[in-house]
Design a protein around this motif. Structure first.
Motif, PDB file in Angstrom:
ATOM      1  N   TYR A  67     104.228 -59.688 -90.249  1.00  0.00           N
ATOM      2  CA  TYR A  67     104.449 -59.699 -91.184  1.00  0.00           C
ATOM      3  C   TYR A  67     105.498 -61.034 -90.997  1.00  0.00           C
ATOM      4  O   TYR A  67     106.566 -60.893 -90.050  1.00  0.00           O
ATOM      5  CB  TYR A  67     105.332 -58.900 -91.282  1.00  0.00           C
ATOM      6  N   THR A  68     104.502 -62.010 -92.185  1.00  0.00           N
ATOM      7  CA  THR A  68     105.906 -63.213 -92.151  1.00  0.00           C
ATOM      8  C   THR A  68     106.869 -63.659 -93.602  1.00  0.00           C
ATOM      9  O   THR A  68     105.963 -63.236 -94.711  1.00  0.00           O
ATOM     10  CB  THR A  68     105.098 -64.824 -91.839  1.00  0.00           C
ATOM     11  N   PRO A  69     108.044 -63.260 -92.953  1.00  0.00           N
ATOM     12  CA  PRO A  69     108.633 -63.373 -94.565  1.00  0.00           C
ATOM     13  C   PRO A  69     108.388 -64.852 -96.048  1.00  0.00           C
ATOM     14  O   PRO A  69     108.796 -65.835 -95.050  1.00  0.00           O
ATOM     15  CB  PRO A  69     110.120 -63.606 -94.015  1.00  0.00           C
ATOM     16  N   PHE A  70     108.643 -64.467 -96.866  1.00  0.00           N
ATOM     17  CA  PHE A  70     108.703 -65.610 -97.339  1.00  0.00           C
ATOM     18  C   PHE A  70     110.566 -65.123 -97.933  1.00  0.00           C
ATOM     19  O   PHE A  70     110.670 -64.702 -98.936  1.00  0.00           O
ATOM     20  CB  PHE A  70     107.486 -65.203 -98.551  1.00  0.00           C
ATOM     21  N   ASN A 166      98.985 -63.984 -94.590  1.00  0.00           N
ATOM     22  CA  ASN A 166      99.765 -65.434 -94.580  1.00  0.00           C
ATOM     23  C   ASN A 166      98.659 -66.385 -94.764  1.00  0.00           C
ATOM     24  O   ASN A 166      98.790 -67.725 -95.049  1.00  0.00           O
ATOM     25  CB  ASN A 166     100.818 -65.448 -93.656  1.00  0.00           C
ATOM     26  N   GLU A 167      97.955 -66.219 -93.159  1.00  0.00           N
ATOM     27  CA  GLU A 167      97.009 -67.343 -92.843  1.00  0.00           C
ATOM     28  C   GLU A 167      95.879 -67.501 -94.117  1.00  0.00           C
ATOM     29  O   GLU A 167      95.107 -67.968 -94.832  1.00  0.00           O
ATOM     30  CB  GLU A 167      96.401 -67.156 -91.654  1.00  0.00           C
ATOM     31  N   GLU A 168      95.277 -66.287 -94.247  1.00  0.00           N
ATOM     32  CA  GLU A 168      94.382 -66.550 -95.577  1.00  0.00           C
ATOM     33  C   GLU A 168      95.037 -67.015 -97.061  1.00  0.00           C
ATOM     34  O   GLU A 168      94.489 -67.359 -97.453  1.00  0.00           O
ATOM     35  CB  GLU A 168      93.798 -64.782 -95.730  1.00  0.00           C
ATOM     36  N   ARG A 169      96.250 -66.988 -97.185  1.00  0.00           N
ATOM     37  CA  ARG A 169      96.627 -67.514 -98.505  1.00  0.00           C
ATOM     38  C   ARG A 169      96.333 -68.887 -98.428  1.00  0.00           C
ATOM     39  O   ARG A 169      96.263 -69.108 -99.277  1.00  0.00           O
ATOM     40  CB  ARG A 169      98.092 -66.771 -98.488  1.00  0.00           C
TER      41      ARG A 169
END
Length: 185
Positions: A67-70, A166-169
């Motif tokens: 998970y990468t926080p935004f 995250n990467e797909e976004r």
């Protein structure tokens, strides 16, 4: 004579051991705790933890693996901040427009159209109205604004944070920016 007696005795013991086995009933288990662990229920009382409950919250400040926080908030101010300051984390070697197109067609094309002109199948069938083209001057989309919209959603569009990692976004964002530049030509 003695060896024939020993062989016969050994054969009888072996035959009697094999003859007693039944496949319809389970065999004996030696040390069953080694095979079957004791399960704990989620909210069961337990002496293992200080508060006496099995279910525990994760330690403060931890982040789930993958998970990468935004850090930009879901508000108009957050959208404007992302629009002005947020840039893609992908460099030119990581951008894959073919993969971005596949993801875009799955998640975005039904409303926004495969060319980004706002003429997807749902718009053509008048199921949803008012989807502007990516080259609309009033929108002036940027990488940050597209990412913010994918992450949080905007107006009638819901969030796609759970469907895309995250990467797909970022792959979808790069493909949207490609569609925008193609429409502006």
């Amino acid at each position: 004579m003695k060896s024939i007696f020993n062989i016969t005795l050994l054969a009888l013991i072996l035959i009697s051991t094999v003859a007693c086995k039944k496949d319809s009933r389970p065999n004996y288990e030696y040390m069953p705790n080694m095979y079957e662990s004791v399960p704990y229920d989620t909210y069961q009382e337990s002496d293992a933890f200080a508060n006496g409950v099995e279910a525990q919250l994760p330690p403060e400040g931890t982040i789930s693996r993958g998970y990468t926080p935004f850090d930009i908030e879901n508000s108009t101010e957050g959208y404007e901040e992302a629009k002005g300051n947020f840039k893609s984390i992908l460099d030119s070697t990581q951008v894959d427009h073919a993969r971005g197109k596949v993801l875009y067609d799955i998640y975005c094309g039904i409303c926004h159209g495969t060319k980004g002109d706002g003429q997807g199948n749902l718009v053509k069938r008048e199921k949803i109205l008012g989807i502007p083209s990516y080259d609309d001057a009033g929108r002036a989309i940027t990488e940050g604004s597209v990412y913010h919209t994918i992450y949080y959603g905007k107006n009638a569009m819901g969030s796609y944070a759970n469907q895309l990692n995250n990467e797909e976004r970022w792959q979808v964002v790069s493909y949207v920016m490609k569609l925008k530049s193609d429409l502006e030509k």
